[in-house]
Scaffold this active site. Sequence first.
Site, mmCIF file in Angstrom:
data_model
loop_
_atom_site.group_PDB
_atom_site.id
_atom_site.type_symbol
_atom_site.label_atom_id
_atom_site.label_comp_id
_atom_site.label_asym_id
_atom_site.label_seq_id
_atom_site.Cartn_x
_atom_site.Cartn_y
_atom_site.Cartn_z
ATOM 1 N N TRP A 279 121.320 6.355 -84.795
ATOM 2 C CA TRP A 279 120.591 7.653 -84.847
ATOM 3 C C TRP A 279 120.529 8.244 -83.888
ATOM 4 O O TRP A 279 120.763 7.328 -82.221
ATOM 5 C CB TRP A 279 119.045 6.652 -84.901
ATOM 6 C CG TRP A 279 117.756 7.875 -84.542
ATOM 7 C CD1 TRP A 279 117.457 8.764 -84.297
ATOM 8 C CD2 TRP A 279 117.328 8.333 -86.313
ATOM 9 N NE1 TRP A 279 116.271 9.375 -84.738
ATOM 10 C CE2 TRP A 279 117.062 8.921 -86.657
ATOM 11 C CE3 TRP A 279 118.125 7.968 -87.968
ATOM 12 C CZ2 TRP A 279 116.532 10.130 -87.566
ATOM 13 C CZ3 TRP A 279 117.350 8.455 -89.302
ATOM 14 C CH2 TRP A 279 116.763 9.484 -88.871
ATOM 15 N N PHE B 236 115.194 0.858 -82.251
ATOM 16 C CA PHE B 236 114.934 -0.314 -82.284
ATOM 17 C C PHE B 236 115.110 -1.255 -82.317
ATOM 18 O O PHE B 236 115.211 -2.491 -81.666
ATOM 19 C CB PHE B 236 113.603 -0.044 -83.435
ATOM 20 C CG PHE B 236 112.508 -1.348 -83.322
ATOM 21 C CD1 PHE B 236 111.065 -0.942 -82.548
ATOM 22 C CD2 PHE B 236 113.039 -2.279 -84.415
ATOM 23 C CE1 PHE B 236 110.349 -2.074 -82.898
ATOM 24 C CE2 PHE B 236 112.272 -2.906 -84.595
ATOM 25 C CZ PHE B 236 110.924 -3.078 -83.799
ATOM 26 N N CYS C 65 119.137 6.937 -78.163
ATOM 27 C CA CYS C 65 118.294 7.302 -77.628
ATOM 28 C C CYS C 65 117.387 7.511 -77.981
ATOM 29 O O CYS C 65 117.338 7.795 -79.790
ATOM 30 C CB CYS C 65 119.397 8.972 -77.832
ATOM 31 S SG CYS C 65 118.514 10.059 -77.816
ATOM 32 N N VAL C 66 116.006 7.655 -78.038
ATOM 33 C CA VAL C 66 114.919 8.405 -78.247
ATOM 34 C C VAL C 66 114.035 9.328 -77.744
ATOM 35 O O VAL C 66 113.465 9.626 -77.105
ATOM 36 C CB VAL C 66 113.403 7.298 -78.167
ATOM 37 C CG1 VAL C 66 112.321 7.417 -79.018
ATOM 38 C CG2 VAL C 66 114.471 5.374 -78.281
ATOM 39 N N GLU D 57 106.008 14.465 -82.623
ATOM 40 C CA GLU D 57 105.053 15.173 -82.915
ATOM 41 C C GLU D 57 104.091 13.520 -82.562
ATOM 42 O O GLU D 57 102.672 13.703 -82.553
ATOM 43 C CB GLU D 57 104.434 16.058 -83.980
ATOM 44 C CG GLU D 57 105.174 17.246 -83.561
ATOM 45 C CD GLU D 57 105.182 18.529 -84.857
ATOM 46 O OE1 GLU D 57 104.223 17.757 -85.874
ATOM 47 O OE2 GLU D 57 105.575 18.982 -84.790
ATOM 48 N N HIS E 158 105.070 7.433 -82.875
ATOM 49 C CA HIS E 158 106.211 6.344 -82.714
ATOM 50 C C HIS E 158 107.084 6.058 -81.834
ATOM 51 O O HIS E 158 107.584 5.261 -81.352
ATOM 52 C CB HIS E 158 106.976 7.240 -84.247
ATOM 53 C CG HIS E 158 108.151 6.910 -84.092
ATOM 54 N ND1 HIS E 158 108.729 5.451 -84.886
ATOM 55 C CD2 HIS E 158 109.805 6.809 -84.095
ATOM 56 C CE1 HIS E 158 109.925 5.170 -84.938
ATOM 57 N NE2 HIS E 158 110.442 5.890 -84.948
ATOM 58 N N PHE F 202 119.520 -1.384 -69.708
ATOM 59 C CA PHE F 202 118.925 -0.707 -70.406
ATOM 60 C C PHE F 202 119.208 1.010 -70.131
ATOM 61 O O PHE F 202 119.240 1.858 -69.320
ATOM 62 C CB PHE F 202 117.371 -0.725 -69.876
ATOM 63 C CG PHE F 202 116.575 0.256 -71.042
ATOM 64 C CD1 PHE F 202 115.862 0.133 -72.113
ATOM 65 C CD2 PHE F 202 116.374 1.681 -70.107
ATOM 66 C CE1 PHE F 202 115.030 0.930 -72.602
ATOM 67 C CE2 PHE F 202 115.453 2.256 -70.858
ATOM 68 C CZ PHE F 202 115.130 1.769 -71.821
ATOM 69 N N ARG G 270 122.466 14.884 -70.532
ATOM 70 C CA ARG G 270 122.105 13.176 -69.726
ATOM 71 C C ARG G 270 123.019 12.453 -69.874
ATOM 72 O O ARG G 270 123.291 10.963 -70.040
ATOM 73 C CB ARG G 270 120.414 12.340 -69.966
ATOM 74 C CG ARG G 270 119.701 13.476 -68.607
ATOM 75 C CD ARG G 270 118.356 12.953 -69.241
ATOM 76 N NE ARG G 270 116.969 13.327 -68.071
ATOM 77 C CZ ARG G 270 116.722 13.945 -67.533
ATOM 78 N NH1 ARG G 270 117.646 15.754 -68.337
ATOM 79 N NH2 ARG G 270 116.368 15.068 -66.779
#
Length: 163
Positions: A31, A66, A89-90, A94, A97, A122, A136
Site C-alpha cells: 500500500w 497493518f 507508510c500510513v 479524514e 483509521h 519500525f 521522507r
Amino acid sequence: MATHLKGLSDFSHIEIPSAEDFKFGIVVSQWNAEVTGALLEGAYAALAKNGALAENIIEIQVPGSFELTSGADLLLASKNVDAVICLGCVIQGETRHFDFICNAVANGITNVALKYSKPVIFGVLTTDNLQQAKDRSGGKHGNKGEEAAVTAIMMAQIQSTLS
C-alpha cells in the site's frame, strides 16, 4: 534523527558496523507503493553500502502496513535472520483509521521483537500527507528506509556482542 537543521539520513556522526556477517529480513507494505518502493530502495542501498550480501537479504511483501506485524512474525518463525526491517507508510485521512493502524503497527512490531528476542525495526512513515511521505522516502528529509536499515545493522551488532 530529523531536526530543523538536518535531514533524517545523516550518519556521519556514528560508526556503522559491517553488515557482512548478518542476515536481514525486509517486510514491505504494498500500500502506498510509490513511497514504500522508495523506502525499500533506501534500505537495500544502505545494507549493500555497509557490506550486507544480497543472498543474506530476504524480502517479503504484505498488502498493507497493518500486515507488517504478521509478515515479520512469519519471517522470524520460518527463516534465520538477525534483524527484520518493517517498511510501510500510513497517511492521515479524514477518519480515525490512521490512529488505529499506526498504534497497532507500532505495538505489533514491538511485540514481535520481544517474542523472538530479535531486532524488528519500525520503518513506517506516519505522515499528514503524501508530500511529507515523499520528503521522507528519498526527498528533502532523507530516506527512512535507509535509516531503518542502519538501525537494523546496529541492533544486529549489539545482539551479536551480547550473545
